[in-house]
Design a protein around this motif. Structure first.
Motif, PDB file in Angstrom:
ATOM      1  N   ILE A 213      12.130  12.047  -1.759  1.00 47.08           N
ATOM      2  CA  ILE A 213      10.775  11.592  -1.418  1.00 47.08           C
ATOM      3  C   ILE A 213      10.800  10.071  -1.313  1.00 47.08           C
ATOM      4  N   GLY A 214      10.345   9.555  -0.189  1.00 47.86           N
ATOM      5  CA  GLY A 214      10.294   8.100   0.004  1.00 47.86           C
ATOM      6  C   GLY A 214      11.671   7.468   0.073  1.00 47.86           C
ATOM      7  N   PRO A 215      12.469   7.784   1.100  1.00 47.80           N
ATOM      8  CA  PRO A 215      13.818   7.201   1.193  1.00 47.80           C
ATOM      9  C   PRO A 215      13.813   5.704   1.469  1.00 47.80           C
ATOM     10  N   GLY A 216      12.708   5.204   2.033  1.00 46.86           N
ATOM     11  CA  GLY A 216      12.591   3.753   2.265  1.00 46.86           C
ATOM     12  C   GLY A 216      13.676   3.254   3.192  1.00 46.86           C
ATOM     13  N   GLN A 217      14.475   2.303   2.702  1.00 43.65           N
ATOM     14  CA  GLN A 217      15.559   1.737   3.509  1.00 43.65           C
ATOM     15  C   GLN A 217      16.895   2.425   3.218  1.00 43.65           C
TER      16      GLN A 217
ATOM     17  N   GLY B  61       5.814  12.266   6.895  1.00 43.92           N
ATOM     18  CA  GLY B  61       4.574  12.832   6.355  1.00 43.92           C
ATOM     19  C   GLY B  61       4.286  12.320   4.965  1.00 43.92           C
ATOM     20  N   ASP B  62       3.179  12.816   4.453  1.00 42.11           N
ATOM     21  CA  ASP B  62       2.683  12.386   3.148  1.00 42.11           C
ATOM     22  C   ASP B  62       3.179  13.351   2.069  1.00 42.11           C
ATOM     23  N   ALA B  63       3.993  12.834   1.161  1.00 42.00           N
ATOM     24  CA  ALA B  63       4.577  13.672   0.098  1.00 42.00           C
ATOM     25  C   ALA B  63       3.512  14.340  -0.770  1.00 42.00           C
ATOM     26  N   LEU B  64       2.298  13.747  -0.773  1.00 48.20           N
ATOM     27  CA  LEU B  64       1.209  14.298  -1.598  1.00 48.20           C
ATOM     28  C   LEU B  64       0.627  15.575  -1.010  1.00 48.20           C
TER      29      LEU B  64
ATOM     30  N   ARG C  98       0.823  -1.217   0.000  1.00 47.93           N
ATOM     31  CA  ARG C  98       0.000   0.000   0.000  1.00 47.93           C
ATOM     32  C   ARG C  98       0.852   1.260   0.000  1.00 47.93           C
ATOM     33  N   PHE C  99       2.129   1.148   0.376  1.00 44.50           N
ATOM     34  CA  PHE C  99       3.032   2.303   0.304  1.00 44.50           C
ATOM     35  C   PHE C  99       3.894   2.243  -0.967  1.00 44.50           C
ATOM     36  N   GLY C 100       3.551   1.343  -1.858  1.00 49.47           N
ATOM     37  CA  GLY C 100       4.299   1.249  -3.122  1.00 49.47           C
ATOM     38  C   GLY C 100       5.765   0.925  -2.891  1.00 49.47           C
ATOM     39  N   GLN C 101       6.026   0.037  -1.926  1.00 45.35           N
ATOM     40  CA  GLN C 101       7.429  -0.217  -1.563  1.00 45.35           C
ATOM     41  C   GLN C 101       8.088  -1.271  -2.443  1.00 45.35           C
ATOM     42  N   ASN C 102       8.932  -0.810  -3.352  1.00 40.76           N
ATOM     43  CA  ASN C 102       9.802  -1.684  -4.134  1.00 40.76           C
ATOM     44  C   ASN C 102      11.200  -1.104  -3.937  1.00 40.76           C
ATOM     45  N   PHE C 103      11.979  -1.757  -3.092  1.00 37.90           N
ATOM     46  CA  PHE C 103      13.258  -1.169  -2.698  1.00 37.90           C
ATOM     47  C   PHE C 103      14.341  -1.491  -3.720  1.00 37.90           C
ATOM     48  N   LEU C 104      15.137  -0.496  -4.053  1.00 36.70           N
ATOM     49  CA  LEU C 104      16.230  -0.703  -5.012  1.00 36.70           C
ATOM     50  C   LEU C 104      17.279  -1.604  -4.376  1.00 36.70           C
ATOM     51  N   GLN C 105      17.744  -2.580  -5.124  1.00 37.79           N
ATOM     52  CA  GLN C 105      18.756  -3.480  -4.568  1.00 37.79           C
ATOM     53  C   GLN C 105      19.944  -3.656  -5.513  1.00 37.79           C
TER      54      GLN C 105
ATOM     55  N   VAL D 160      11.374  12.871   2.988  1.00 37.69           N
ATOM     56  CA  VAL D 160       9.949  12.872   3.349  1.00 37.69           C
ATOM     57  C   VAL D 160       9.456  11.433   3.215  1.00 37.69           C
ATOM     58  N   GLU D 161       9.104  10.827   4.336  1.00 39.14           N
ATOM     59  CA  GLU D 161       8.715   9.400   4.320  1.00 39.14           C
ATOM     60  C   GLU D 161       7.382   9.234   5.049  1.00 39.14           C
ATOM     61  N   LEU D 162       6.485   8.471   4.427  1.00 37.69           N
ATOM     62  CA  LEU D 162       5.153   8.252   4.993  1.00 37.69           C
ATOM     63  C   LEU D 162       5.112   7.080   5.981  1.00 37.69           C
TER      64      LEU D 162
ATOM     65  N   GLY E 282      13.559  10.970  -6.167  1.00 35.91           N
ATOM     66  CA  GLY E 282      12.733   9.940  -5.561  1.00 35.91           C
ATOM     67  C   GLY E 282      12.512   8.756  -6.478  1.00 35.91           C
ATOM     68  N   ASN E 283      12.609   7.586  -5.855  1.00 36.10           N
ATOM     69  CA  ASN E 283      12.134   6.366  -6.499  1.00 36.10           C
ATOM     70  C   ASN E 283      10.692   6.297  -6.019  1.00 36.10           C
ATOM     71  N   LEU E 284       9.799   6.821  -6.835  1.00 34.85           N
ATOM     72  CA  LEU E 284       8.454   7.131  -6.334  1.00 34.85           C
ATOM     73  C   LEU E 284       7.548   5.910  -6.264  1.00 34.85           C
TER      74      LEU E 284
HETATM   75  N1  SAM Z   1      13.948   5.128  -2.086  1.00 32.88           N
HETATM   76  C1  SAM Z   1      13.807   3.746  -1.691  1.00 32.88           C
HETATM   77  C2  SAM Z   1      14.507   2.860  -2.693  1.00 32.88           C
HETATM   78  O1  SAM Z   1      14.805   3.355  -3.785  1.00 32.88           O
HETATM   79  O2  SAM Z   1      14.757   1.703  -2.368  1.00 32.88           O
HETATM   80  C3  SAM Z   1      12.338   3.344  -1.549  1.00 32.88           C
HETATM   81  C4  SAM Z   1      11.506   3.479  -2.801  1.00 32.88           C
HETATM   82  S1  SAM Z   1       9.876   2.789  -2.669  1.00 32.88           S
HETATM   83  C5  SAM Z   1       9.488   2.580  -4.382  1.00 32.88           C
HETATM   84  C6  SAM Z   1       8.816   4.163  -2.276  1.00 32.88           C
HETATM   85  C7  SAM Z   1       9.017   4.805  -0.919  1.00 32.88           C
HETATM   86  O3  SAM Z   1       8.073   5.880  -0.761  1.00 32.88           O
HETATM   87  C8  SAM Z   1       8.768   3.892   0.262  1.00 32.88           C
HETATM   88  O4  SAM Z   1       9.734   4.113   1.246  1.00 32.88           O
HETATM   89  C9  SAM Z   1       7.381   4.292   0.787  1.00 32.88           C
HETATM   90  O5  SAM Z   1       7.173   4.021   2.163  1.00 32.88           O
HETATM   91  C10 SAM Z   1       7.405   5.780   0.501  1.00 32.88           C
HETATM   92  N2  SAM Z   1       6.075   6.386   0.334  1.00 32.88           N
HETATM   93  C11 SAM Z   1       4.939   5.834  -0.142  1.00 32.88           C
HETATM   94  N3  SAM Z   1       3.947   6.711  -0.193  1.00 32.88           N
HETATM   95  C12 SAM Z   1       4.468   7.888   0.264  1.00 32.88           C
HETATM   96  C13 SAM Z   1       3.922   9.174   0.468  1.00 32.88           C
HETATM   97  N4  SAM Z   1       2.639   9.450   0.167  1.00 32.88           N
HETATM   98  N5  SAM Z   1       4.725  10.137   0.981  1.00 32.88           N
HETATM   99  C14 SAM Z   1       6.032   9.866   1.298  1.00 32.88           C
HETATM  100  N6  SAM Z   1       6.598   8.664   1.118  1.00 32.88           N
HETATM  101  C15 SAM Z   1       5.834   7.684   0.608  1.00 32.88           C
END
Ligand code: SAM
Length: 277
Positions: A44-48, A90-93, A14-21, A65-67, A113-115
């Motif tokens: 935006i969305g630093p994830g891990q 917070g929410d990037a939107l 639901r957070f669109g999490q596909n982490f770059l590896q 900015v991470e949700l 951002g990897n959005l």
């Molecule tokens: N940057 C990391 C990477 O490249 O591995 C993670 C990329 S992952 C595709 C998207 C990231 O955006 C996740 O960390 C997720 O939790 C975060 N995310 C999702 N919705 C978000 C929102 N509305 N505002 C901020 N961050 C959000």
């Protein structure tokens, strides 16, 4: 450095999490961004932290900015020694990006951002509103979204997203990224894109909101002729005044023509001595 949270965190759909590896892809992304010591970078969305850890020592300030609140403690721990690292939960939107400028006493920022693919279109619309304060943006997006951003008049992918983003920014597709570069692997191909806000828009219009309204209306029925697509708001003679043949399809109309149509459908400005009550 070990990835923030690597191992413990279950990727959330639901957070669109596909982490770059893939280190090779991460390296290419950073090479395309060319971080510099004077930069204020916003991720935006630093994830891990896959991109974050490559940027933090290369830029002046890095704000993220991470949700997902479960990811934030690990980000704080991983970058605890970096005084130039700032976390915004917070929410990037909905985020007010000017807040970062105020907090860090800067006047321009770069965005990366990897959005999350599920929110990329509304997020791009939200971000272009901050264009006067943005130097450039580098995004990983679903390949089709990059095609829509870069599409020219007549292309299948040409539509509201491309028109409105091209009004504000120069769009430069960079390179494709396969699903295996991420964990979990998405079902779609991805691509990097660079957006650079124009110093001056390529066409002039009196009201960007009206331009957005007209383009949205036209593409809400993209298979119809423009005459039929916009008939609830615009009559044929106005289309002709804008230099638009009514039988054209919405994807055959240029940004300049949409801008003229937007201006012609605005109420005429009142003369200076006749202000509205
Ligand atoms: N940057 C990391 C990477 O490249 O591995 C993670 C990329 S992952 C595709 C998207 C990231 O955006 C996740 O960390 C997720 O939790 C975060 N995310 C999702 N919705 C978000 C929102 N509305 N505002 C901020 N961050 C959000």
């Amino acid at each position: 450095m070990s990835r923030a949270g690597a191992g413990g965190h279950q990727a959330r759909k639901r957070f669109g999490q596909n982490f770059l590896q893939d280190p090779g892809i991460i390296h290419r992304i950073v090479e395309a961004i060319k971080p510099a010591p004077t930069d204020l970078m916003v991720e935006i969305g630093p994830g891990q932290g896959a991109i974050t850890e490559q940027l933090v020592d290369a830029v002046g300030e890095l704000a993220v900015v991470e949700l997902d609140r479960d990811l934030i403690p690990n980000l704080r721990i991983s970058f605890a020694t970096r005084t130039n690292f700032h976390v915004y939960a917070g929410d990037a939107l909905k985020f007010d990006y000017q807040r970062i400028l105020r907090d860090l006493n800067r006047d321009r920022m770069r965005i990366v951002g990897n959005l999350p693919y599920n929110i990329s279109t509304p997020l791009l619309f939200h971000l272009v509103a901050f264009h006067p304060w943005i130097q450039d943006m580098h995004f990983m997006l679903q390949k089709e979204v990059v095609e829509r951003l870069a599409a020219g008049v007549g292309d299948n992918a040409y539509g509201r997203l491309g028109i409105m983003v091209q009004y504000h920014c120069q769009v430069e597709p960079l390179f494709m990224v396969p699903p295996e570069a991420f964990r979990p692997a998405p079902r779609v191909d991805s691509a990097m894109v660079r957006l650079r806000p124009h110093a001056k828009p390529p066409v002039s219009t009196r009201d960007v909101t009206q331009l957005n309204r007209i383009v949205t209306l036209a593409f809400s029925q993209r298979r119809k002729t423009v005459r039929n697509a916009v008939k609830s708001a615009v009559n044929e003679s106005i289309l002709e005044q804008a230099g638009i043949a009514p039988d054209l399809r919405p994807e055959q109309i240029t940004l300049a023509q949409y801008a003229r149509l937007a201006d012609l459908t605005l109420p005429a400005p009142l003369p200076a001595n006749q202000k509205e009550e």
